[in-house]
Design an enzyme around this catalytic site. Sequence first.
Site, short mmCIF file in Angstrom:
data_model
loop_
_atom_site.label_atom_id
_atom_site.label_comp_id
_atom_site.label_asym_id
_atom_site.label_seq_id
_atom_site.Cartn_x
_atom_site.Cartn_y
_atom_site.Cartn_z
N ASP A 9 0.87 -1.17 0.00
CA ASP A 9 0.00 0.00 0.00
C ASP A 9 0.91 1.23 0.00
OD1 ASP A 9 -2.25 1.75 0.55
OD2 ASP A 9 -1.55 1.79 2.64
N ASP A 11 -0.31 5.08 0.74
CA ASP A 11 -0.66 6.12 1.72
C ASP A 11 -0.73 5.53 3.12
OD1 ASP A 11 -1.04 8.44 -0.04
OD2 ASP A 11 -2.57 7.16 -0.94
C1 XBP Z 1 -5.47 6.05 0.33
C2 XBP Z 1 -6.68 6.81 0.16
C3 XBP Z 1 -6.70 7.80 -0.89
C4 XBP Z 1 -5.99 9.10 -0.60
C5 XBP Z 1 -6.35 10.10 -1.68
O1 XBP Z 1 -5.81 4.74 0.73
O2 XBP Z 1 -7.66 6.60 0.81
O3 XBP Z 1 -8.04 8.11 -1.11
O4 XBP Z 1 -6.40 9.63 0.62
O5 XBP Z 1 -6.04 9.60 -2.91
P1 XBP Z 1 -4.77 3.55 0.65
P2 XBP Z 1 -6.78 10.09 -4.25
O6 XBP Z 1 -3.70 3.89 1.63
O7 XBP Z 1 -5.51 2.35 1.08
O8 XBP Z 1 -4.30 3.43 -0.77
O9 XBP Z 1 -7.29 11.47 -4.02
O10 XBP Z 1 -5.71 10.03 -5.32
O11 XBP Z 1 -7.91 9.12 -4.49
MG MG Z 2 -3.04 3.12 3.43
#
Ligand code: XBP
Ligand code: MG
Length: 238
Positions: A9, A11
């Site tokens: 993952d 973020d």
């Molecule tokens: C990450 C998210 C994303 C970011 C924003 O989740 O929830 O929505 O906050 O990204 P994960 P976008 O860690 O599970 O990937 O605005 O590009 O959608």
């Molecule tokens: Mg995440």
Amino acid sequence: MTLRGLIFDVDGTLADTERDGHRPAFNAAFREAGLAWHWDEALYGELLAVTGGKERMLHFAAHYRPAFARLPDLAERVAALHEAKTRHYAQLAATGAIALRPGVARLLAQARAGGLRLAIATTTRLENVAALLTPALGPRAMSWFEVIGAGDVVAAKKPAPDIYQWVLERLRLPASQCLAFEDSTHGLHAALGAGLATIVTPCDDTREQDFRGAAAVLDSLEGVTLSDLERWLSGVGY
Ligand code: XBP
Ligand code: MG
């Protein structure tokens, strides 16, 4: 069963991107569009329950800005806001302002040297991943990952398992030979739903969540070795 692939993952897992990365980028997009919307840290913490930037804005509108949510061109407006938000986030990340979490760069390098195949399964957009990883890992960073599942390549975002299934199909590896790395319950459930043993490194936004089912829950990836990963894949040690 031998470990062959690692699926990360982005973020919260590779870097703490939400509060001081995605959040200000959303706010900049709102300002630019002339909307009197501001997501403070507390509200953003709540909104993180919804994965995906467009989905998060639609959820916010439905709950806090009902008149906006009823606009006939709602989908187009949200798509335009998301384009602007992505531009702001990518600009910020490309400056190198968002550091990788401790142990991440070292583990990626060791995994590559050890012949493991690397992949990414993220809800965020591909350009955001490149903007984050390139300053931290160098201009070839994106090529380290054989498969990158990002953004809208699947319709159902995490906690649905689709993004992990999409990545596994392209890696042509069974889930039993791979480990997933996540920071949130939504991500954990997505990975478990695809049959993946999952290492969780909670971040500031997710520390209080329930990580039952994880193969290991760690403060960070600092000090983690490839033999630790082999051990966690076979279900030994917590
Ligand atoms: C990450 C998210 C994303 C970011 C924003 O989740 O929830 O929505 O906050 O990204 P994960 P976008 O860690 O599970 O990937 O605005 O590009 O959608
Ligand atoms: Mg995440």
